[in-house]
Each structure stands twice: as structure tokens, then as C-alpha cells.
Design a protein around this motif. Sequence first.
Motif, PDB file in Angstrom:
ATOM      1  N   ASN A 197       0.830  -1.204   0.000  1.00  0.00           N
ATOM      2  CA  ASN A 197       0.000   0.000   0.000  1.00  0.00           C
ATOM      3  C   ASN A 197       0.861   1.249   0.000  1.00  0.00           C
ATOM      4  OD1 ASN A 197      -2.902  -0.982   0.441  1.00  0.00           O
ATOM      5  ND2 ASN A 197      -1.749  -2.127   1.986  1.00  0.00           N
ATOM      6  N   GLU A 208      -0.752  -4.918   6.130  1.00  0.00           N
ATOM      7  CA  GLU A 208      -1.943  -5.645   5.641  1.00  0.00           C
ATOM      8  C   GLU A 208      -1.562  -7.050   5.194  1.00  0.00           C
ATOM      9  OE1 GLU A 208      -5.328  -4.422   2.442  1.00  0.00           O
ATOM     10  OE2 GLU A 208      -3.284  -4.477   1.666  1.00  0.00           O
ATOM     11  N   GLN A 223      -7.620  -1.330   1.062  1.00  0.00           N
ATOM     12  CA  GLN A 223      -8.226  -0.612  -0.061  1.00  0.00           C
ATOM     13  C   GLN A 223      -9.741  -0.833  -0.096  1.00  0.00           C
ATOM     14  OE1 GLN A 223      -5.905  -2.126  -3.341  1.00  0.00           O
ATOM     15  NE2 GLN A 223      -4.286  -0.605  -3.037  1.00  0.00           N
ATOM     16  N   THR A 278     -11.439   1.031   2.730  1.00  0.00           N
ATOM     17  CA  THR A 278     -11.335   2.465   2.421  1.00  0.00           C
ATOM     18  C   THR A 278     -12.384   2.863   1.380  1.00  0.00           C
ATOM     19  OG1 THR A 278      -9.001   2.535   2.980  1.00  0.00           O
ATOM     20  CG2 THR A 278      -9.798   4.248   1.484  1.00  0.00           C
ATOM     21  N   ALA A 279     -12.461   2.098   0.307  1.00  0.00           N
ATOM     22  CA  ALA A 279     -13.472   2.398  -0.723  1.00  0.00           C
ATOM     23  C   ALA A 279     -14.863   2.386  -0.091  1.00  0.00           C
ATOM     24  CB  ALA A 279     -13.376   1.376  -1.852  1.00  0.00           C
ATOM     25  N   GLY A 301      -5.857   0.712  -7.009  1.00  0.00           N
ATOM     26  CA  GLY A 301      -6.438  -0.153  -5.986  1.00  0.00           C
ATOM     27  C   GLY A 301      -7.715   0.417  -5.395  1.00  0.00           C
ATOM     28  N   VAL A 302      -7.601   1.518  -4.633  1.00  0.00           N
ATOM     29  CA  VAL A 302      -8.802   2.110  -4.032  1.00  0.00           C
ATOM     30  C   VAL A 302      -9.745   2.590  -5.132  1.00  0.00           C
ATOM     31  CG1 VAL A 302      -9.706   3.953  -2.560  1.00  0.00           C
ATOM     32  CG2 VAL A 302      -7.560   2.826  -1.939  1.00  0.00           C
ATOM     33  N   SER A 306      -0.870  10.284  -3.719  1.00  0.00           N
ATOM     34  CA  SER A 306       0.076   9.438  -4.458  1.00  0.00           C
ATOM     35  C   SER A 306       1.024  10.273  -5.317  1.00  0.00           C
ATOM     36  CB  SER A 306      -0.666   8.408  -5.321  1.00  0.00           C
ATOM     37  OG  SER A 306      -1.513   9.049  -6.247  1.00  0.00           O
ATOM     38  N   LYS A 359      -4.502  -4.324  -7.317  1.00  0.00           N
ATOM     39  CA  LYS A 359      -3.752  -4.565  -6.084  1.00  0.00           C
ATOM     40  C   LYS A 359      -2.350  -5.085  -6.359  1.00  0.00           C
ATOM     41  CE  LYS A 359      -3.211  -4.748  -1.748  1.00  0.00           C
ATOM     42  NZ  LYS A 359      -3.357  -3.545  -0.906  1.00  0.00           N
TER      43      LYS A 359
END
Length: 326
Positions: free
Chosen positions: A40, A62, A121, A124-125, A149-150, A242, A321
Motif C-alpha cells: 500500500n 496488511e 483498499q 477504504t473504498a 487499488g482504491v 500518491s 492490487k
Amino acid sequence: MKAVIATAAGGPEVLEYTDVPDPVAGGGQVVVKVDAAGVNFIDTYRRAGVYKVGYPHIVGVEGSGRVVSVGPDVADVNEGDAVAWAEGPGSYAEYVAVDAKNLLPVPEGLDMRTAAALPLQGMTAHYLCRSTYPASASTVALVHAAAGGVGGLLTQLITSHGGRVIATAGTPEKAERAKSYGASDALVYTELDDLAAELPRRVRVLAGGGVDVVFDGVGKTTFDASLASLRPRGMMVLFGGSSGQVPPFDLQRLNAAGSLFITRPTLAHYTLTRQETLWRAGEVFGAAASGELKVPIGASFPLAEAAQAHRALESRQTTGKVLLVV
Ligand code: NDP
């Protein structure tokens, strides 16, 4: 055991695959034999010193795996249980001690790699579009980096509730991927000469005005365009950086841009209770197990190649991912 440590703050070259002592389960903890560890952005922020941590430390938070020992004061967890977690410091390793309160049961039908891909992820989403800005069938959202990912999971969760997503992505291939997750439109923002001016103009044409909400995990390079893409009283959700962190911000800009709302949320504050954590994990794991939610694993690296995994993530080469297989 083998583990990946960050020896100092720096680039991927500070990651070292080495021997460290096996962890022991303390009170309220279990030790898990790791199957796969999730890679991540937060791992890169901690490695680089953007988020303050001590060195050396075993990287990663994770993963998924099977419980091999149970410490004192742990109820309802047994050796052999299949579990995943979003908060297990030291997860880039063969074994990790995880607080039992952070364990997420892996349901039948969900393979262990997918289980490792989802906690951070996926939850979070989930909180972004169920709680930070509850998306409905009337929602029009702008989602940046929607092949990531997210972004990919968020796009699917919003559109599965009938909402509309206008996506951005770094390449035409990534834009197609964003559409495969349900985005109605996908703009290749790297092709725009003046992102801050051109992106909002295009978004406004597509949306017939500003969007209700922007989900922005890219940060520094997209922030101005995100604000300018919102309708009056729209919601700016800045959830990451990011491309770099957003510099200090004059609140008067919210007034001038249409009485906007802004929030900078983080997962820990949306998993405040065990009940809330299990609700989010249960929904995303269940949707993945039933095939309703696609969880693409864009790249898998052996644990020893964690530095390559970080390079790939940070240089925008990945989609979906990124995993380390242990
Ligand atoms: P992604 O898979 O989305 O990868 C990041 C993507 O950002 C890249 O693939 C790239 O997509 C895009 N990007 C744009 N500019 C840059 C740049 N200069 N350098 C690198 N990437 C860039 O990562 P994650 O899904 O793991 O994380 C996305 C964001 O969500 C991160 O900022 C992360 O910190 C944040 N996050 C926040 C959480 C929270 O609770 N607040 C929890 C989890 C993650 P493209 O090429 O399409 O532009």
C-alpha cells in the motif's frame, strides 16, 4: 524468520530482506503465518519518512494468513483460522503478531490472495462512498486514478448503487480499465496540457455542471482541478497523495468556489468499533466472494522483491492490487 525491514528513511533501496526473530503473541494478540501481504501507499510513506516511524522497522500493515498461536486474553480465535487484517504492523514477513481486535474473518469461498488484497483498499473504498459521502443513484462523482487499488473498488461500489462515476487515469489502457469497473467516462489526465483548467472544463461538460463529490487520492497534482470540478456545495474528499501531499490551503477558496465542503479522512476513524470494522469487511469480502466486486491483482512479487514492488507502485506501473507472496 525472513522479513523485509526499512533500514532508514529513503527510497526503495532502504528495504532489506533479512532474518529477524519470530514474533510472539502478546496479550490480546495472535501470531499468523502470512500467506500474502498487501502493498500500500502508506508503506511507501512510512519507508520514505513522509509519515514518522522508527527505523529499522518491518514494513507492511496488511495481509492474510492462518493463525498459528493465540496469546492470552483472546476469545473466539483458534489456531488454523483463516484471517486477514488492515492493521498488522510488520506484515512483510513470514509471521506477524496481530491484535485480535483487528482480525477479519475470511469467509468461505474467498481465496487467501483476494483476502490479502481487500482489507485496506476495500474498507477504504467502502467508508468513502458509504459514510464520508453516502453515494446514491443520483450521485455524480469524479474518481481519480480509477484503475488503481482504491479507485477501482470505489468506482465499482458507487456504480453498483446506481451512481455515476467520471474517472481519471494515467494511460488510455488504464482509462479502459476504469470503464470496465463501471465508470461512464474516463479522462486520461496525463494528456492534458493544463490539468487545473482543462480537467474541470471537461468534467463539467460531461456532468452537465459540476460533480457532487470528488474522491481524490492523487493529491498534489489534482487538488486544484478537483475543487474546480465541484458543483456549489459539493464535497471534496482528499484521501491521499500518491503524487505528493497537498500544501497548506486558504479556506477562503471554499467560499469563492461555491461554499464547498472538504474533508481529509482516514480509515482508522471509520473503523472506530469492532462492529463498524466487521460491517465494512463483511460487505466487501461478501461482495468479492459472490463475484459482484472484481478484485484485480495487478502484480504479485515474492517477499524478497519488496523493493521492486514499491518501485512499481510509485512509478504508476500498477493497476489494481499489488501483493507480496510469502
Ligand atoms: P493506487 O493503486 O491508486 O496507485 C496510485 C495511483 O495514483 C497510480 O497508479 C497512478 O494512477 C496515480 N498517480 C497519479 N500521479 C502519481 C504520481 N506522481 N506518482 C504515483 N502515482 C500517481 O494506490 P492505492 O489504491 O494503494 O492508494 C491510492 C491512494 O489512496 C493513495 O494516496 C493512498 O495513500 C490512499 N489511501 C488512503 C487511505 C485513507 O484511509 N485515507 C487508505 C488507503 C489508501 P494513474 O497512472 O492512473 O494516474
